[in-house]
Design an enzyme around this catalytic site. Structure first.
Site, PDB file in Angstrom:
ATOM      1  CG  ASP A   1      -2.066  -0.853   1.011  1.00 30.26           C
ATOM      2  OD1 ASP A   1      -2.143  -1.754   0.233  1.00 30.26           O
ATOM      3  OD2 ASP A   1      -2.967  -0.965   2.168  1.00 30.26           O
TER       4      ASP A   1
ATOM      5  CG  HIS B   1       2.210   0.179   4.602  1.00 29.32           C
ATOM      6  ND1 HIS B   1       1.865  -0.960   5.614  1.00 29.32           N
ATOM      7  CD2 HIS B   1       0.927   0.723   4.460  1.00 29.32           C
ATOM      8  CE1 HIS B   1       0.750  -0.799   5.887  1.00 29.32           C
ATOM      9  NE2 HIS B   1       0.094   0.192   5.264  1.00 29.32           N
TER      10      HIS B   1
END
Length: 281
Positions: A98, A243
Site C-alpha cells: 500500500d 507498505h
C-alpha cells in the site's frame, strides 16, 4: 543454336538467380505470406542489420499487449474480502503493498520481487501516483496487479461527493497514466464506515482488506518482527498487508526477501489478488 534460343536461356538464368536471392533474404520464422502483410519498412528492419549490413533473423516487433483490466468475479463484486478459501486447499498467498508509488522504496521492492519471480498487488494513492508515474508504469509492465487506495489517504468520514472524488479521481489518473482499469479498492487504514467503502461497493468494486499484517507501520519494530509476523501467521488464501509508501519503509525493504524465502520454504506460491479471487471455492 539460334540467337533467339540463347537469349531465352539467358533470361531463364537471370530469373532463377533472382528467385534464389529473394528466397535467401527471408529471415527464419518469417513466411513469405506473413511478410507480404507487413509494411515494407518493418520487413526491412527485420531482415537487415544496419550496423553490419548483414541479414539477421529478428522478427518484427510483436503487437502491443492490451492494457490490463483487473476485474473481480461476480460473487465478490460489492463485497468486502479479507481472505479466500482456495479450491483444493492450494497453498497460495497474496502480497499486497500500500501507499505508493514511492521514491526509492518502490524501486527497491520491485527489484526484490523481480529477482524472486513474485507478483504482488499494489494499492496506489492518487497523490503518490501523480508524483511518481514512471514507477507506476514499471509495476504494470512487470505484471503486478493494481488497486485503488484513494487520492488523499484520508481516514475521516466524508460526504458522498468527497468519497466519489477520492476514488474516481484516482481511478482516472490510474487509467491516464498506465491504461489500467481496476475493480480492487482498499480503504485507507481499513476504515469501512467513513463512506469510502460504501461508494466503492456501489460501483461493484471489491473492497479488499487483509487477513495478515506484517505490522510494518510500527515505528519501533525491527524488520525481523515483520518477517516473524508473516511467517508465523500465514495460511492458504491469506492476503498479507505491507507498505512501500507513506513514510520511510526501509525496514520493509529489508524484511521482504526473508518474507518471500520463508514463505517459499513453507511451500507457498505467490498470486495476485485477482488471481486469488478466481481460485475461490
Amino acid at each position: 543454336m539460334t540467337d533467339n534460343y540463347l537469349m531465352r536461356q539467358k533470361i531463364i538464368s537471370i530469373v532463377a538467380i533472382a528467385s534464389s536471392i529473394t528466397a535467401c533474404s527471408i529471415a527464419p520464422g518469417i513466411s513469405p505470406q506473413s511478410g507480404l502483410n507487413q509494411p515494407l519498412s518493418k520487413i526491412h528492419t527485420a531482415l537487415q542489420d544496419p550496423a553490419k549490413g548483414q541479414i539477421n533473423a529478428q522478427l518484427p516487433p510483436s503487437a502491443k499487449v492490451e492494457n490490463p483490466t483487473f476485474t473481480v468475479p461476480d460473487e465478490f463484486q460489492g463485497k468486502t474480502v479479507y481472505k479466500v478459501q482456495p479450491s483444493n486447499n492450494e497453498k497460495v498467498i497474496a502480497l499486497s503493498i500500500d501507499d505508493g508509488p514511492w521514491p526509492k522504496t518502490t524501486l527497491e521492492m520491485l527489484d526484490i520481487l523481480k529477482q524472486n519471480d513474485v507478483k504482488a498487488t499494489f494499492f496506489w494513492v492518487g497523490q503518490a501516483l501523480q508524483a511518481n508515474p514512471d514507477l507506476a508504469k514499471r509495476e504494470v509492465a512487470e505484471g503486478h496487479a493494481i488497486g485503488n487506495h484513494t487520492w488523499h489517504h484520508w481516514y475521516r468520514r466524508m460526504d458522498e461527493a468527497t468519497t466519489k472524488s477520492e476514488i474516481d479521481r484516482t481511478a482516472d489518473l490510474i487509467y491516464k497514466t498506465t491504461g489500467v482499469k481496476t475493480s480492487l479498492f482498499r480503504p485507507p487504514g481499513g476504515f469501512l464506515n467513513n463512506g469510502l467503502a460504501a461508494y466503492a461497493k456501489s460501483q461493484k468494486d471489491a473492497v479488499i482488506m487483509w487477513s495478515l499484517t506484517s505490522a510494518d507501520t510500527d515505528p519501533h519494530a525491527k524488520p525481523q518482527a515483520f518477517v516473524n509476523n508473516v511467517l508465523k501467521g500465514a495460511k492458504p488464501g491469506f492476503i498479507v498487508l505491507m507498505h512501500d509508501g507513506g513514510g520511510d519503509r526501509h525496514r520493509t525493504v529489508e524484511a521482504l526477501p526473508q518474507i518471500i524465502s520463508g514463505l517459499k520454504q513453507q511451500g507457498y506460491q505467490f498470486v495476485t489478488i485477482p488471481e486469488l479471487l478466481k481460485m475461490a471455492q
